[in-house]
Design a protein around this motif. Structure first.
Motif, PDB file in Angstrom:
ATOM      1  N   THR A 192       0.820  -1.213   0.000  1.00  0.00           N
ATOM      2  CA  THR A 192       0.000   0.000   0.000  1.00  0.00           C
ATOM      3  C   THR A 192       0.853   1.262   0.000  1.00  0.00           C
ATOM      4  OG1 THR A 192      -0.104  -0.002   2.423  1.00  0.00           O
ATOM      5  CG2 THR A 192      -1.909  -1.113   1.240  1.00  0.00           C
ATOM      6  N   VAL A 193       0.221   2.342  -0.410  1.00  0.00           N
ATOM      7  CA  VAL A 193       0.764   3.692  -0.261  1.00  0.00           C
ATOM      8  C   VAL A 193      -0.175   4.412   0.703  1.00  0.00           C
ATOM      9  CG1 VAL A 193       1.254   5.881  -1.416  1.00  0.00           C
ATOM     10  CG2 VAL A 193       1.787   3.714  -2.564  1.00  0.00           C
ATOM     11  N   VAL A 194       0.363   4.806   1.846  1.00  0.00           N
ATOM     12  CA  VAL A 194      -0.446   5.379   2.912  1.00  0.00           C
ATOM     13  C   VAL A 194      -0.606   6.882   2.708  1.00  0.00           C
ATOM     14  CG1 VAL A 194      -0.638   5.693   5.408  1.00  0.00           C
ATOM     15  CG2 VAL A 194       0.436   3.615   4.484  1.00  0.00           C
ATOM     16  N   MET A 195      -1.828   7.356   2.918  1.00  0.00           N
ATOM     17  CA  MET A 195      -2.105   8.788   2.843  1.00  0.00           C
ATOM     18  C   MET A 195      -2.777   9.226   4.142  1.00  0.00           C
ATOM     19  SD  MET A 195      -3.323   9.230  -1.151  1.00  0.00           S
ATOM     20  CE  MET A 195      -3.443  11.015  -1.008  1.00  0.00           C
ATOM     21  N   PHE A 196      -2.012   9.932   4.985  1.00  0.00           N
ATOM     22  CA  PHE A 196      -2.541  10.538   6.202  1.00  0.00           C
ATOM     23  C   PHE A 196      -2.831  12.010   5.914  1.00  0.00           C
ATOM     24  CE2 PHE A 196       0.395   7.403   8.516  1.00  0.00           C
ATOM     25  CZ  PHE A 196      -0.625   6.511   8.780  1.00  0.00           C
ATOM     26  N   GLY A 197      -3.811  12.582   6.597  1.00  0.00           N
ATOM     27  CA  GLY A 197      -4.074  14.007   6.422  1.00  0.00           C
ATOM     28  C   GLY A 197      -5.391  14.419   7.029  1.00  0.00           C
ATOM     29  N   GLY A 198      -5.599  15.720   7.096  1.00  0.00           N
ATOM     30  CA  GLY A 198      -6.715  16.293   7.822  1.00  0.00           C
ATOM     31  C   GLY A 198      -8.076  16.052   7.194  1.00  0.00           C
ATOM     32  N   ALA A 199      -9.048  15.775   8.064  1.00  0.00           N
ATOM     33  CA  ALA A 199     -10.437  15.588   7.625  1.00  0.00           C
ATOM     34  C   ALA A 199     -11.112  16.922   7.302  1.00  0.00           C
ATOM     35  CB  ALA A 199     -11.231  14.862   8.717  1.00  0.00           C
ATOM     36  N   MET A 201       1.318  -2.136   8.088  1.00  0.00           N
ATOM     37  CA  MET A 201       1.761  -3.511   7.850  1.00  0.00           C
ATOM     38  C   MET A 201       2.115  -3.789   6.390  1.00  0.00           C
ATOM     39  SD  MET A 201      -0.863  -5.435  10.449  1.00  0.00           S
ATOM     40  CE  MET A 201      -0.655  -7.080   9.772  1.00  0.00           C
ATOM     41  N   ARG A 202       1.472  -3.102   5.451  1.00  0.00           N
ATOM     42  CA  ARG A 202       1.753  -3.317   4.027  1.00  0.00           C
ATOM     43  C   ARG A 202       2.366  -2.081   3.366  1.00  0.00           C
ATOM     44  NH1 ARG A 202      -2.755  -6.527   5.055  1.00  0.00           N
ATOM     45  NH2 ARG A 202      -2.932  -8.480   3.876  1.00  0.00           N
ATOM     46  N   ALA A 203       2.732  -1.080   4.156  1.00  0.00           N
ATOM     47  CA  ALA A 203       3.121   0.221   3.597  1.00  0.00           C
ATOM     48  C   ALA A 203       4.450   0.160   2.854  1.00  0.00           C
ATOM     49  CB  ALA A 203       3.198   1.251   4.712  1.00  0.00           C
ATOM     50  N   LYS A 204       4.439   0.630   1.620  1.00  0.00           N
ATOM     51  CA  LYS A 204       5.661   0.781   0.833  1.00  0.00           C
ATOM     52  C   LYS A 204       6.028   2.249   0.657  1.00  0.00           C
ATOM     53  CE  LYS A 204       6.428  -3.560   0.219  1.00  0.00           C
ATOM     54  NZ  LYS A 204       7.555  -4.184   0.961  1.00  0.00           N
ATOM     55  N   ALA A 205       5.146   3.138   1.060  1.00  0.00           N
ATOM     56  CA  ALA A 205       5.409   4.577   1.071  1.00  0.00           C
ATOM     57  C   ALA A 205       4.384   5.213   2.003  1.00  0.00           C
ATOM     58  CB  ALA A 205       5.311   5.188  -0.321  1.00  0.00           C
ATOM     59  N   ILE A 206       4.796   6.302   2.668  1.00  0.00           N
ATOM     60  CA  ILE A 206       3.910   7.014   3.584  1.00  0.00           C
ATOM     61  C   ILE A 206       3.911   8.484   3.204  1.00  0.00           C
ATOM     62  CG2 ILE A 206       3.529   7.708   5.985  1.00  0.00           C
ATOM     63  CD1 ILE A 206       4.965   5.090   6.803  1.00  0.00           C
ATOM     64  N   THR A 207       2.726   9.046   3.039  1.00  0.00           N
ATOM     65  CA  THR A 207       2.600  10.468   2.774  1.00  0.00           C
ATOM     66  C   THR A 207       1.735  11.091   3.857  1.00  0.00           C
ATOM     67  OG1 THR A 207       0.652  10.151   1.335  1.00  0.00           O
ATOM     68  CG2 THR A 207       2.822  10.150   0.284  1.00  0.00           C
ATOM     69  N   VAL A 208       2.114  12.304   4.268  1.00  0.00           N
ATOM     70  CA  VAL A 208       1.387  12.990   5.331  1.00  0.00           C
ATOM     71  C   VAL A 208       1.068  14.402   4.855  1.00  0.00           C
ATOM     72  CG1 VAL A 208       1.323  13.546   7.778  1.00  0.00           C
ATOM     73  CG2 VAL A 208       2.801  11.683   6.968  1.00  0.00           C
ATOM     74  N   PHE A 209      -0.205  14.706   4.805  1.00  0.00           N
ATOM     75  CA  PHE A 209      -0.682  16.013   4.390  1.00  0.00           C
ATOM     76  C   PHE A 209      -1.032  16.832   5.635  1.00  0.00           C
ATOM     77  CE2 PHE A 209      -1.051  13.314   0.801  1.00  0.00           C
ATOM     78  CZ  PHE A 209      -0.988  14.118  -0.337  1.00  0.00           C
ATOM     79  N   PRO A 210      -1.180  18.137   5.513  1.00  0.00           N
ATOM     80  CA  PRO A 210      -1.542  18.937   6.681  1.00  0.00           C
ATOM     81  C   PRO A 210      -2.764  18.384   7.405  1.00  0.00           C
ATOM     82  CG  PRO A 210      -0.933  20.381   4.871  1.00  0.00           C
ATOM     83  CD  PRO A 210      -0.978  18.982   4.312  1.00  0.00           C
ATOM     84  N   GLY A 211      -2.719  18.433   8.719  1.00  0.00           N
ATOM     85  CA  GLY A 211      -3.823  17.914   9.519  1.00  0.00           C
ATOM     86  C   GLY A 211      -3.666  18.303  10.973  1.00  0.00           C
ATOM     87  N   GLY A 212      -4.467  17.680  11.826  1.00  0.00           N
ATOM     88  CA  GLY A 212      -4.491  18.023  13.239  1.00  0.00           C
ATOM     89  C   GLY A 212      -3.920  16.938  14.117  1.00  0.00           C
ATOM     90  N   PHE A 267       3.990  10.826  13.818  1.00  0.00           N
ATOM     91  CA  PHE A 267       5.075  10.544  14.758  1.00  0.00           C
ATOM     92  C   PHE A 267       5.149   9.071  15.136  1.00  0.00           C
ATOM     93  CE2 PHE A 267       4.898  15.196  15.522  1.00  0.00           C
ATOM     94  CZ  PHE A 267       6.220  15.463  15.207  1.00  0.00           C
ATOM     95  N   GLU A 268       4.027   8.382  15.137  1.00  0.00           N
ATOM     96  CA  GLU A 268       4.087   6.938  15.404  1.00  0.00           C
ATOM     97  C   GLU A 268       4.882   6.238  14.300  1.00  0.00           C
ATOM     98  OE1 GLU A 268       2.344   3.217  17.254  1.00  0.00           O
ATOM     99  OE2 GLU A 268       1.192   5.061  17.407  1.00  0.00           O
ATOM    100  N   ALA A 269       4.587   6.579  13.047  1.00  0.00           N
ATOM    101  CA  ALA A 269       5.289   5.940  11.935  1.00  0.00           C
ATOM    102  C   ALA A 269       6.770   6.317  11.931  1.00  0.00           C
ATOM    103  CB  ALA A 269       4.636   6.324  10.608  1.00  0.00           C
ATOM    104  N   GLU A 303      11.013  -1.032   8.480  1.00  0.00           N
ATOM    105  CA  GLU A 303      11.928  -0.704   7.389  1.00  0.00           C
ATOM    106  C   GLU A 303      11.723   0.730   6.922  1.00  0.00           C
ATOM    107  OE1 GLU A 303      11.260  -3.447   4.247  1.00  0.00           O
ATOM    108  OE2 GLU A 303      12.054  -5.180   5.342  1.00  0.00           O
ATOM    109  N   ARG A 304      12.778   1.320   6.415  1.00  0.00           N
ATOM    110  CA  ARG A 304      12.651   2.642   5.809  1.00  0.00           C
ATOM    111  C   ARG A 304      11.818   2.544   4.539  1.00  0.00           C
ATOM    112  NH1 ARG A 304      17.311   6.923   5.145  1.00  0.00           N
ATOM    113  NH2 ARG A 304      15.386   8.036   4.644  1.00  0.00           N
ATOM    114  N   VAL A 305      10.925   3.491   4.388  1.00  0.00           N
ATOM    115  CA  VAL A 305      10.131   3.618   3.172  1.00  0.00           C
ATOM    116  C   VAL A 305      10.130   5.094   2.797  1.00  0.00           C
ATOM    117  CG1 VAL A 305       8.616   1.657   3.721  1.00  0.00           C
ATOM    118  CG2 VAL A 305       7.961   3.968   4.462  1.00  0.00           C
ATOM    119  N   PRO A 306       9.825   5.422   1.555  1.00  0.00           N
ATOM    120  CA  PRO A 306       9.655   6.829   1.218  1.00  0.00           C
ATOM    121  C   PRO A 306       8.642   7.471   2.160  1.00  0.00           C
ATOM    122  CG  PRO A 306       9.677   5.501  -0.768  1.00  0.00           C
ATOM    123  CD  PRO A 306       9.659   4.542   0.376  1.00  0.00           C
ATOM    124  N   PHE A 307       9.048   8.579   2.795  1.00  0.00           N
ATOM    125  CA  PHE A 307       8.229   9.218   3.827  1.00  0.00           C
ATOM    126  C   PHE A 307       8.161  10.710   3.484  1.00  0.00           C
ATOM    127  CE2 PHE A 307       6.832   8.179   8.271  1.00  0.00           C
ATOM    128  CZ  PHE A 307       6.187   9.381   8.527  1.00  0.00           C
TER     129      PHE A 307
END
Length: 278
Positions: free
Chosen positions: A72-79, A183-194, A202-204, A214-218
């Motif tokens: 997966t490619v993870v997308m975190f960010g504000g609702a 668990m399946r993340a091959k990349a993590i992206t974080v957009f503005p949020g709260g 910070f957990e990731a 493992e290190r992944v594109p962050f």
């Protein structure tokens, strides 16, 4: 998905159905007579929390495996980040200005979905509104499927309409939900949020910093936002993190930048054996 039974014994589904048609007597009305696995009150007892944690880990894991999700490619960010056409409805001017990242999130998910294949690099979001909606929407724009990991909140929210229905899950435990994100993340992206976005960020980062993952594109979308709300250099100057920890992630402002960095990321798949500065 129905699987071939590995034994000839009567199944739990059959007995649950049979038990729903038993005669109504004082004995059968007793809470103790209900089948344990079909007894909601029993399953919600405090003593059953370890079992509920296990079930909440297992149900999505089995489901994602059965749907062929490999990475997966993870997308975190504000609702609360709205699409640009609705930025007049934003609660603050800053939120209105941040609406540009709805479009960037949507475009990023579209581009990554086009590059993915055979269950690899599928977009996963929290399944809610804002950036999460944009991510699932972008995957759909590309004709692909995407995952939504929703959570029960006091103010009830439904999953956004762009999540692939058979890849949409609901959680009670934040901790188990976060495990499924990574668990399946091959990349993590974080957009503005709260708070929620910061928690996930910070957990990731902690898992990667400490060698537990493992290190992944962050990638952090929106350099100006992240440098305004977090004084990263102050953490390194204080020695509470190492200077090398600032190399665990990169800032980007556009979907195109993010895709290029993911394709050229150095050190992906490596785990730290030591923690710098310790």
């Amino acid at each position: 998905m129905t699987k071939h039974r590995k034994h000839t014994l009567r199944g739990s589904t059959e007995d649950r159905e049979a038990a729903s048609h038993i005669p109504d007597t004082p004995q059968t009305r007793s809470p103790g007579y209900a089948l344990a696995f079909a007894d909601d009150a029993f399953m919600c007892r405090e003593e059953l929390r370890p079992m509920r944690l296990q079930l909440e880990l297992l149900k999505p894991e089995l489901g994602l495996d059965e749907e062929g999700v490999k990475s997966t490619v993870v997308m975190f960010g504000g609702a609360r980040i709205v699409e640009p056409s609705k930025k007049a409805e934003a609660r603050t001017k800053t939120l209105a200005d941040l609406s540009v990242f709805y479009d960037e999130a949507r475009e990023f998910a579209r581009l990554m979905t086009l590059k993915g294949s055979d269950g690899e690099n599928m977009i996963v979001t929290g399944g809610g509104p804002g950036v999460m909606e944009a991510g699932n929407r972008g995957a759909l724009d590309a004709g692909g499927r995407s995952i939504g990991l929703n959570i029960v909140l006091p103010f009830e929210q439904a999953p956004n309409e762009y999540v692939t229905p058979e890849l949409c899950y609901n959680f009670h435990y934040f901790a188990i939900r976060k495990m499924h994100f990574l668990m399946r993340a091959k990349a993590i992206t974080v957009f503005p949020g709260g708070f929620g976005t910061l928690d996930e960020l910070f957990e990731a980062l902690t898992l990667i910093q400490t060698g537990r993952m493992e290190r992944v594109p962050f990638l952090l979308f929106g350099r100006a936002f992240w440098e305004k709300i977090i004084n990263w250099d102050a953490l390194a100057d204080a020695g509470t993190i190492a200077a090398d920890d600032l190399d665990l992630f990169r800032f980007v402002d556009t979907a195109a930048e993010a895709v290029e960095l993911i394709e050229t990321w150095d050190g992906a798949g490596e785990k730290r054996g030591t923690i710098p500065g310790r």
